[in-house]
Design an enzyme around this catalytic site. Structure first.
Site, PDB file in Angstrom:
ATOM      1  N   LYS A 114     -13.377 -50.998  20.769  1.00 55.50           N
ATOM      2  CA  LYS A 114     -14.576 -50.182  19.940  1.00 55.50           C
ATOM      3  C   LYS A 114     -14.973 -48.757  20.454  1.00 55.50           C
ATOM      4  CE  LYS A 114     -16.786 -54.001  17.480  1.00 55.50           C
ATOM      5  NZ  LYS A 114     -18.040 -54.684  17.193  1.00 55.50           N
ATOM      6  N   LYS A 139      -5.811 -58.393  13.107  1.00 58.98           N
ATOM      7  CA  LYS A 139      -6.935 -59.371  12.907  1.00 58.98           C
ATOM      8  C   LYS A 139      -7.645 -59.133  11.612  1.00 58.98           C
ATOM      9  CE  LYS A 139     -10.597 -59.118  15.230  1.00 58.98           C
ATOM     10  NZ  LYS A 139     -11.874 -59.110  16.172  1.00 58.98           N
ATOM     11  N   LYS A 180     -14.512 -57.619   9.735  1.00 54.07           N
ATOM     12  CA  LYS A 180     -15.436 -57.156   8.669  1.00 54.07           C
ATOM     13  C   LYS A 180     -15.608 -55.579   8.802  1.00 54.07           C
ATOM     14  CE  LYS A 180     -18.812 -60.502   9.634  1.00 54.07           C
ATOM     15  NZ  LYS A 180     -19.999 -60.732  10.630  1.00 54.07           N
TER      16      LYS A 180
HETATM   17  P1  TYM Z   1     -18.297 -62.249  14.542  1.00 56.04           P
HETATM   18  O1  TYM Z   1     -19.528 -61.878  13.731  1.00 56.04           O
HETATM   19  O2  TYM Z   1     -17.308 -60.733  14.694  1.00 56.04           O
HETATM   20  O3  TYM Z   1     -17.604 -63.219  14.040  1.00 56.04           O
HETATM   21  C1  TYM Z   1     -18.174 -64.588  13.829  1.00 56.04           C
HETATM   22  C2  TYM Z   1     -17.120 -65.790  13.960  1.00 56.04           C
HETATM   23  O4  TYM Z   1     -16.144 -65.591  13.434  1.00 56.04           O
HETATM   24  C3  TYM Z   1     -14.754 -65.397  14.170  1.00 56.04           C
HETATM   25  N1  TYM Z   1     -13.768 -64.680  13.470  1.00 56.04           N
HETATM   26  C4  TYM Z   1     -12.682 -64.931  13.113  1.00 56.04           C
HETATM   27  N2  TYM Z   1     -11.850 -66.181  13.411  1.00 56.04           N
HETATM   28  C5  TYM Z   1     -10.820 -66.145  12.893  1.00 56.04           C
HETATM   29  N3  TYM Z   1     -10.070 -65.150  12.591  1.00 56.04           N
HETATM   30  C6  TYM Z   1     -10.486 -63.973  12.295  1.00 56.04           C
HETATM   31  N4  TYM Z   1      -9.646 -62.988  11.738  1.00 56.04           N
HETATM   32  C7  TYM Z   1     -11.860 -63.847  12.716  1.00 56.04           C
HETATM   33  N5  TYM Z   1     -12.835 -62.746  12.739  1.00 56.04           N
HETATM   34  C8  TYM Z   1     -14.021 -63.304  13.289  1.00 56.04           C
HETATM   35  C9  TYM Z   1     -15.389 -65.074  15.568  1.00 56.04           C
HETATM   36  O5  TYM Z   1     -14.719 -65.549  16.595  1.00 56.04           O
HETATM   37  C10 TYM Z   1     -16.761 -65.900  15.438  1.00 56.04           C
HETATM   38  O6  TYM Z   1     -16.652 -66.783  16.043  1.00 56.04           O
HETATM   39  N6  TYM Z   1     -19.957 -61.630  19.123  1.00 56.04           N
HETATM   40  C11 TYM Z   1     -19.991 -62.365  18.246  1.00 56.04           C
HETATM   41  C12 TYM Z   1     -21.259 -63.062  17.611  1.00 56.04           C
HETATM   42  C13 TYM Z   1     -22.024 -63.580  18.597  1.00 56.04           C
HETATM   43  C14 TYM Z   1     -21.920 -64.881  19.337  1.00 56.04           C
HETATM   44  C15 TYM Z   1     -23.096 -65.130  20.150  1.00 56.04           C
HETATM   45  C16 TYM Z   1     -20.721 -65.854  19.047  1.00 56.04           C
HETATM   46  C17 TYM Z   1     -23.207 -63.155  19.429  1.00 56.04           C
HETATM   47  N7  TYM Z   1     -23.819 -63.850  20.343  1.00 56.04           N
HETATM   48  C18 TYM Z   1     -23.053 -66.251  20.756  1.00 56.04           C
HETATM   49  C19 TYM Z   1     -21.321 -67.243  19.875  1.00 56.04           C
HETATM   50  C20 TYM Z   1     -22.105 -67.062  20.787  1.00 56.04           C
HETATM   51  C21 TYM Z   1     -19.397 -61.762  16.942  1.00 56.04           C
HETATM   52  O7  TYM Z   1     -19.215 -60.513  16.863  1.00 56.04           O
HETATM   53  O8  TYM Z   1     -18.691 -62.421  16.012  1.00 56.04           O
END
Ligand code: TYM
Length: 332
Positions: free
Chosen positions: A111, A192, A195
């Protein structure tokens, strides 16, 4: 009963990767475990964002999670910014981990792209994420594959803090599903599904209507061969479709591959299983849109329940780190 916690950032619309990689496991976890899920709205501030859109997107994300099947009677659902213990513990974690560790995070490197002008919060975000997890004494953190590295850092932070200041935090484990942990963009299957930077045609949204799902799956990029075979390095497009089908049906991608003679029939099966899997999610979302008070109320109750757990952990950590407790304790 194990304690489970996970989160999703507030910006962007939930897609198939979020659903298969994370939300679906969360829905089953709430029946087995003591489960906490939250919308990481503070995370959204680490990159440029429109303040007018932040609150609506946090609301929309909560609505999406309830539609996916989270039930406030069986789990705790809250917004990160409603629980002030998160940024408070994050500071302590920032003083536990190192600049070198943060700089090496792949998501930061992707990023930041080497720019000096990126927000400092983008660098320190994994400390906030560690705080998110450690505040709840979580044993397990169900996430997609892309969050593994952040979870490793969370574990390192917990172990280091415990060694330095005495036993304070539970050291959590990441729980990554066998299939669906890394759903790829349907148009660019070596990237991947995401969003922020996926192509609209390559991203199936959790709330897409059936005809949109069908259109996107049928236009998915495959290759010039005709054989349906699970082989991610040489056939990324077809293998991605097989993995998605595996995640949706519970079969193995290799076994599924044997059942389709051509790409057309595979795409038809993928589209049908996704439409069937997501239909109840769409229905619940439509119902919640007619009754938005349900979402707001779930978040209000969730924040209270979350603070009741996060407060005592913060108190323990601040005392262990040697800070002078104010009269009445830290966690008020
Ligand atoms: P985020 O919002 O990017 O994604 C939320 C969850 O979706 C999963 N994910 C995917 N799984 C499979 N294939 C994909 N293409 C894909 N894109 C996203 C992510 O692995 C995630 O589980 N940093 C985290 C949010 C967060 C968090 C936390 C998670 C903040 N604090 C504490 C766990 C524990 C994030 O940006 O997820």
């Amino acid at each position: 009963m194990a304690r489970v916690l996970s989160g999703v950032q507030s910006t962007g619309v939930p897609h198939l990767g979020n659903y298969l990689g994370a939300f679906r496991s969360w829905v089953s976890d709430q029946d087995r475990d003591d489960a906490f899920f939250f919308i990481a709205d503070l995370h959204a501030m680490t990159v440029e964002y429109d303040p007018a859109e932040l609150a609506p997107s946090t609301f929309e994300q909560a609505l999406g999670l309830l539609a996916a099947g989270l039930d406030p009677a069986r789990c705790t659902l809250f917004a990160q910014s409603h629980v002030p213990e998160h940024p408070r513990l994050a500071w302590i974690i920032e003083c536990t981990i190192t600049y070198g560790e943060l700089r090496r995070m792949t998501q930061f490197k992707d990023k930041a792209g080497g720019q000096e002008t990126v927000r400092a919060g983008l660098l320190t975000y994994p400390a906030l994420m560690a705080a998110d997890v450690l505040l709840y004494d979580a044993d397990r953190v169900p996430v997609g594959d892309d969050q593994r590295q952040h979870l490793e850092l969370t574990r390192d932070a917990a172990v280091r803090f415990n060694n330095r200041y005495g036993q304070t935090f539970v050291v959590p484990e990441a729980a990554v599903p066998a299939y669906g942990a890394r759903v790829m963009d349907l148009q660019e299957p070596t990237r991947k599904m995401s969003k922020s930077d996926s192509s609209p045609l390559g991203t199936v949204l959790m709330l897409d209507p059936p005809e949109e799902i069908d259109r996107k799956v049928r236009k998915a990029v495959t290759d010039t061969e005709t054989e349906v075979r699970y082989d991610p390095p040489t056939k990324p497009g077809v293998s991605n479709l097989l993995e998605v089908l595996a995640a949706a049906t519970g079969d193995k991608p290799e076994t599924l591959a044997a059942g389709y003679r051509d790409y057309g029939s595979l795409k038809k099966a993928v589209s049908e299983s996704l439409v069937e899997m997501l239909a109840p999610v769409r229905e619940r979302a439509e119902r919640l849109r007619r009754d938005p008070g349900e979402v707001t109320e779930a978040l209000a109750i969730g924040a209270q329940k979350a603070r009741a757990v996060a407060g005592p952990t913060l108190e323990r950590a601040m005392r262990a780190a040697g800070l002078l407790p104010p009269a009445g304790g830290f966690a008020r």
